[in-house]
Design a protein around this motif. Structure first.
Motif, PDB file in Angstrom:
ATOM      1  N   VAL A  73     -33.258  30.940 -24.815  1.00 58.36           N
ATOM      2  CA  VAL A  73     -32.634  30.187 -26.012  1.00 58.36           C
ATOM      3  C   VAL A  73     -32.693  28.720 -26.007  1.00 58.36           C
ATOM      4  CG1 VAL A  73     -31.079  30.569 -27.721  1.00 58.36           C
ATOM      5  CG2 VAL A  73     -31.558  32.487 -26.293  1.00 58.36           C
ATOM      6  N   VAL A  74     -33.223  28.350 -27.140  1.00 53.92           N
ATOM      7  CA  VAL A  74     -33.024  26.876 -27.185  1.00 53.92           C
ATOM      8  C   VAL A  74     -31.999  26.400 -28.309  1.00 53.92           C
ATOM      9  CG1 VAL A  74     -34.226  24.758 -28.259  1.00 53.92           C
ATOM     10  CG2 VAL A  74     -35.409  26.429 -26.543  1.00 53.92           C
ATOM     11  N   MET A  75     -31.342  25.426 -28.092  1.00 51.72           N
ATOM     12  CA  MET A  75     -29.909  25.105 -28.838  1.00 51.72           C
ATOM     13  C   MET A  75     -30.501  23.810 -29.711  1.00 51.72           C
ATOM     14  SD  MET A  75     -26.202  24.253 -28.198  1.00 51.72           S
ATOM     15  CE  MET A  75     -26.360  22.895 -27.215  1.00 51.72           C
ATOM     16  N   LYS A  76     -30.258  23.779 -31.125  1.00 42.93           N
ATOM     17  CA  LYS A  76     -30.482  22.481 -31.891  1.00 42.93           C
ATOM     18  C   LYS A  76     -29.309  22.422 -32.793  1.00 42.93           C
ATOM     19  CE  LYS A  76     -35.090  22.110 -31.797  1.00 42.93           C
ATOM     20  NZ  LYS A  76     -36.356  22.300 -31.735  1.00 42.93           N
ATOM     21  N   LYS A  77     -28.485  21.483 -32.844  1.00 41.64           N
ATOM     22  CA  LYS A  77     -27.248  20.967 -33.660  1.00 41.64           C
ATOM     23  C   LYS A  77     -26.020  21.962 -33.243  1.00 41.64           C
ATOM     24  CE  LYS A  77     -29.887  18.577 -36.992  1.00 41.64           C
ATOM     25  NZ  LYS A  77     -30.301  18.648 -38.688  1.00 41.64           N
ATOM     26  N   GLY A  78     -26.154  22.352 -31.940  1.00 42.43           N
ATOM     27  CA  GLY A  78     -25.072  23.196 -31.646  1.00 42.43           C
ATOM     28  C   GLY A  78     -25.081  24.599 -32.012  1.00 42.43           C
ATOM     29  N   ARG A  79     -26.416  25.121 -32.241  1.00 38.52           N
ATOM     30  CA  ARG A  79     -26.713  26.569 -32.411  1.00 38.52           C
ATOM     31  C   ARG A  79     -27.713  26.996 -32.086  1.00 38.52           C
ATOM     32  NH1 ARG A  79     -23.247  28.895 -36.387  1.00 38.52           N
ATOM     33  NH2 ARG A  79     -25.022  30.013 -37.231  1.00 38.52           N
ATOM     34  N   PRO A  80     -28.049  28.070 -31.465  1.00 40.37           N
ATOM     35  CA  PRO A  80     -29.352  28.669 -31.179  1.00 40.37           C
ATOM     36  C   PRO A  80     -30.475  28.460 -32.389  1.00 40.37           C
ATOM     37  CG  PRO A  80     -27.488  30.287 -30.799  1.00 40.37           C
ATOM     38  CD  PRO A  80     -26.972  29.148 -31.817  1.00 40.37           C
ATOM     39  N   ALA A  81     -31.545  28.031 -31.974  1.00 38.78           N
ATOM     40  CA  ALA A  81     -32.413  27.568 -33.107  1.00 38.78           C
ATOM     41  C   ALA A  81     -33.850  28.122 -32.655  1.00 38.78           C
ATOM     42  CB  ALA A  81     -32.611  26.084 -33.186  1.00 38.78           C
ATOM     43  N   ASP A  82     -34.058  28.660 -31.337  1.00 40.72           N
ATOM     44  CA  ASP A  82     -35.443  29.092 -31.287  1.00 40.72           C
ATOM     45  C   ASP A  82     -35.300  30.057 -29.912  1.00 40.72           C
ATOM     46  OD1 ASP A  82     -38.193  29.459 -31.377  1.00 40.72           O
ATOM     47  OD2 ASP A  82     -38.699  27.636 -30.078  1.00 40.72           O
ATOM     48  N   GLY A  83     -36.356  30.848 -29.652  1.00 38.04           N
ATOM     49  CA  GLY A  83     -36.478  31.496 -28.405  1.00 38.04           C
ATOM     50  C   GLY A  83     -35.536  33.067 -28.678  1.00 38.04           C
ATOM     51  N   TYR A  84     -35.458  33.627 -27.417  1.00 35.51           N
ATOM     52  CA  TYR A  84     -34.972  35.043 -27.393  1.00 35.51           C
ATOM     53  C   TYR A  84     -34.035  35.430 -26.398  1.00 35.51           C
ATOM     54  CZ  TYR A  84     -38.304  35.483 -23.645  1.00 35.51           C
ATOM     55  OH  TYR A  84     -38.883  35.376 -22.282  1.00 35.51           O
ATOM     56  N   TYR A  85     -32.934  36.279 -26.484  1.00 34.12           N
ATOM     57  CA  TYR A  85     -32.123  36.880 -25.746  1.00 34.12           C
ATOM     58  C   TYR A  85     -32.850  38.079 -25.068  1.00 34.12           C
ATOM     59  CZ  TYR A  85     -28.908  34.105 -28.372  1.00 34.12           C
ATOM     60  OH  TYR A  85     -28.139  33.072 -28.688  1.00 34.12           O
ATOM     61  N   LEU A  86     -32.740  38.310 -23.777  1.00 39.59           N
ATOM     62  CA  LEU A  86     -33.238  39.502 -23.119  1.00 39.59           C
ATOM     63  C   LEU A  86     -32.523  40.542 -23.017  1.00 39.59           C
ATOM     64  CD1 LEU A  86     -36.138  40.545 -22.057  1.00 39.59           C
ATOM     65  CD2 LEU A  86     -35.180  39.548 -19.699  1.00 39.59           C
ATOM     66  N   LEU A  87     -32.598  41.552 -23.497  1.00 39.84           N
ATOM     67  CA  LEU A  87     -31.429  42.741 -23.260  1.00 39.84           C
ATOM     68  C   LEU A  87     -31.846  43.732 -22.366  1.00 39.84           C
ATOM     69  CD1 LEU A  87     -28.975  44.175 -24.527  1.00 39.84           C
ATOM     70  CD2 LEU A  87     -30.393  45.133 -26.314  1.00 39.84           C
ATOM     71  N   LYS A  88     -30.932  44.116 -21.699  1.00 41.38           N
ATOM     72  CA  LYS A  88     -31.473  45.230 -20.722  1.00 41.38           C
ATOM     73  C   LYS A  88     -30.500  46.537 -20.724  1.00 41.38           C
ATOM     74  CE  LYS A  88     -33.318  42.097 -17.455  1.00 41.38           C
ATOM     75  NZ  LYS A  88     -33.026  41.507 -15.821  1.00 41.38           N
ATOM     76  N   LEU A  89     -31.138  47.481 -21.416  1.00 39.89           N
ATOM     77  CA  LEU A  89     -30.141  48.857 -21.643  1.00 39.89           C
ATOM     78  C   LEU A  89     -30.574  49.733 -20.533  1.00 39.89           C
ATOM     79  CD1 LEU A  89     -30.273  48.863 -25.355  1.00 39.89           C
ATOM     80  CD2 LEU A  89     -28.100  48.415 -23.821  1.00 39.89           C
TER      81      LEU A  89
ATOM     82  N   TYR B 157     -33.553  35.112 -31.306  1.00 39.98           N
ATOM     83  CA  TYR B 157     -32.142  34.006 -31.453  1.00 39.98           C
ATOM     84  C   TYR B 157     -31.554  34.324 -32.724  1.00 39.98           C
ATOM     85  CZ  TYR B 157     -34.061  30.609 -34.795  1.00 39.98           C
ATOM     86  OH  TYR B 157     -34.627  30.259 -35.933  1.00 39.98           O
ATOM     87  N   THR B 158     -32.206  34.836 -34.020  1.00 39.19           N
ATOM     88  CA  THR B 158     -31.554  35.071 -35.319  1.00 39.19           C
ATOM     89  C   THR B 158     -30.574  36.114 -35.272  1.00 39.19           C
ATOM     90  OG1 THR B 158     -33.399  36.409 -35.957  1.00 39.19           O
ATOM     91  CG2 THR B 158     -33.526  34.042 -36.646  1.00 39.19           C
ATOM     92  N   VAL B 159     -30.507  36.950 -34.218  1.00 42.00           N
ATOM     93  CA  VAL B 159     -29.696  38.022 -34.533  1.00 42.00           C
ATOM     94  C   VAL B 159     -28.133  37.396 -34.026  1.00 42.00           C
ATOM     95  CG1 VAL B 159     -28.735  40.174 -33.241  1.00 42.00           C
ATOM     96  CG2 VAL B 159     -31.198  39.843 -33.795  1.00 42.00           C
ATOM     97  N   TYR B 160     -28.102  36.413 -33.308  1.00 50.33           N
ATOM     98  CA  TYR B 160     -26.905  35.894 -33.018  1.00 50.33           C
ATOM     99  C   TYR B 160     -26.251  35.106 -34.400  1.00 50.33           C
ATOM    100  CZ  TYR B 160     -23.292  32.244 -32.109  1.00 50.33           C
ATOM    101  OH  TYR B 160     -22.131  31.454 -31.811  1.00 50.33           O
ATOM    102  N   LEU B 161     -27.405  34.267 -35.184  1.00 50.23           N
ATOM    103  CA  LEU B 161     -27.002  33.552 -36.003  1.00 50.23           C
ATOM    104  C   LEU B 161     -26.346  34.750 -37.199  1.00 50.23           C
ATOM    105  CD1 LEU B 161     -29.874  31.075 -36.560  1.00 50.23           C
ATOM    106  CD2 LEU B 161     -27.448  30.654 -35.549  1.00 50.23           C
ATOM    107  N   GLU B 162     -26.790  35.875 -37.426  1.00 54.45           N
ATOM    108  CA  GLU B 162     -26.536  37.216 -38.207  1.00 54.45           C
ATOM    109  C   GLU B 162     -25.170  37.404 -37.753  1.00 54.45           C
ATOM    110  OE1 GLU B 162     -27.816  41.364 -39.607  1.00 54.45           O
ATOM    111  OE2 GLU B 162     -29.228  40.053 -38.998  1.00 54.45           O
ATOM    112  N   SER B 163     -24.847  37.299 -36.643  1.00 60.26           N
ATOM    113  CA  SER B 163     -23.448  37.913 -36.095  1.00 60.26           C
ATOM    114  C   SER B 163     -22.294  36.906 -36.417  1.00 60.26           C
ATOM    115  CB  SER B 163     -23.377  38.106 -34.685  1.00 60.26           C
ATOM    116  OG  SER B 163     -23.255  36.726 -34.095  1.00 60.26           O
ATOM    117  N   THR B 164     -22.608  35.736 -36.746  1.00 60.38           N
ATOM    118  CA  THR B 164     -21.527  34.815 -37.178  1.00 60.38           C
ATOM    119  C   THR B 164     -21.144  34.967 -38.669  1.00 60.38           C
ATOM    120  OG1 THR B 164     -23.042  32.834 -37.647  1.00 60.38           O
ATOM    121  CG2 THR B 164     -21.958  33.406 -35.482  1.00 60.38           C
ATOM    122  N   LYS B 165     -22.010  35.641 -39.481  1.00 54.06           N
ATOM    123  CA  LYS B 165     -21.734  35.884 -40.905  1.00 54.06           C
ATOM    124  C   LYS B 165     -20.561  36.460 -41.409  1.00 54.06           C
ATOM    125  CE  LYS B 165     -26.632  34.984 -42.019  1.00 54.06           C
ATOM    126  NZ  LYS B 165     -27.883  35.654 -42.554  1.00 54.06           N
TER     127      LYS B 165
END
Length: 165
Positions: free
Chosen positions: A131-147, A157-165
């Motif tokens: 995950v890449v950060m720009k201006k203090g927030r995730p701005a590109d890339g992906y998280y790797l989820l292992k279930l 990375y946009t899933v994180y941004l959605e979680s802050t709404k």
């Protein structure tokens, strides 16, 4: 016998109607971020207005167990931010362990690294290394989820941004 068959059939149909379908990897990750973000609300340094005011160290306790360690150090022309979860639990069934490390410049551009392991009712691992950060927030890339029992999923990375709404 016919009544017994009808009763069993009715129970099966009711169970199928009200059964909870398993969440998608994106749904799980959205829920994970909402819970993790809530743990960080207690931090005082993190929520100060200016970047320099955020420099410091603090440790908070989980409501049920564990600690969250926050540390910001100036390094060169930027900063290294460490969030370390140690058996941290605010809500039954969600126990966080691991580190999230942010390397950024003065414009708050940089990258994340580290993995958070979740134990409890929904065990998982969320890796931040891509995950890449720009201006203090995730701005590109992906998280790797292992279930458990399914292949790892790349979560945008946009899933994180959605979680802050």
């Amino acid at each position: 016998m016919k009544k017994l068959f009808c009763l069993i059939f009715a129970i099966l149909v009711t169970g199928a109607v009200f059964a909870e379908t398993p969440a998608s990897a994106e749904d799980y990750t959205l829920n994970y971020f909402k819970k993790l973000n809530k743990t960080q609300e207690k931090l005082t340094y993190m929520h100060k207005k200016s970047s320099l005011a955020k420099v410091g160290t603090e440790t908070i306790n989980g409501n049920i167990s564990g600690t969250l360690f926050y540390d910001v150090k100036i390094k060169g022309m930027g900063a290294v931010v460490t969030l370390r979860y140690s058996n941290y639990c605010d809500e039954e069934g969600w126990i966080f362990d691991g580190d999230i490390i942010t390397h950024s410049n003065m414009a708050q551009n940089g990258n994340f690294s580290g993995t958070i392991k979740v134990s409890g009712v929904s065990p998982s691992e969320v890796c931040y290394d891509n995950v890449v950060m720009k201006k203090g927030r995730p701005a590109d890339g992906y998280y790797l989820l292992k279930l458990p029992d399914i292949p790892p999923a790349k979560i945008n990375y946009t899933v994180y941004l959605e979680s802050t709404k």
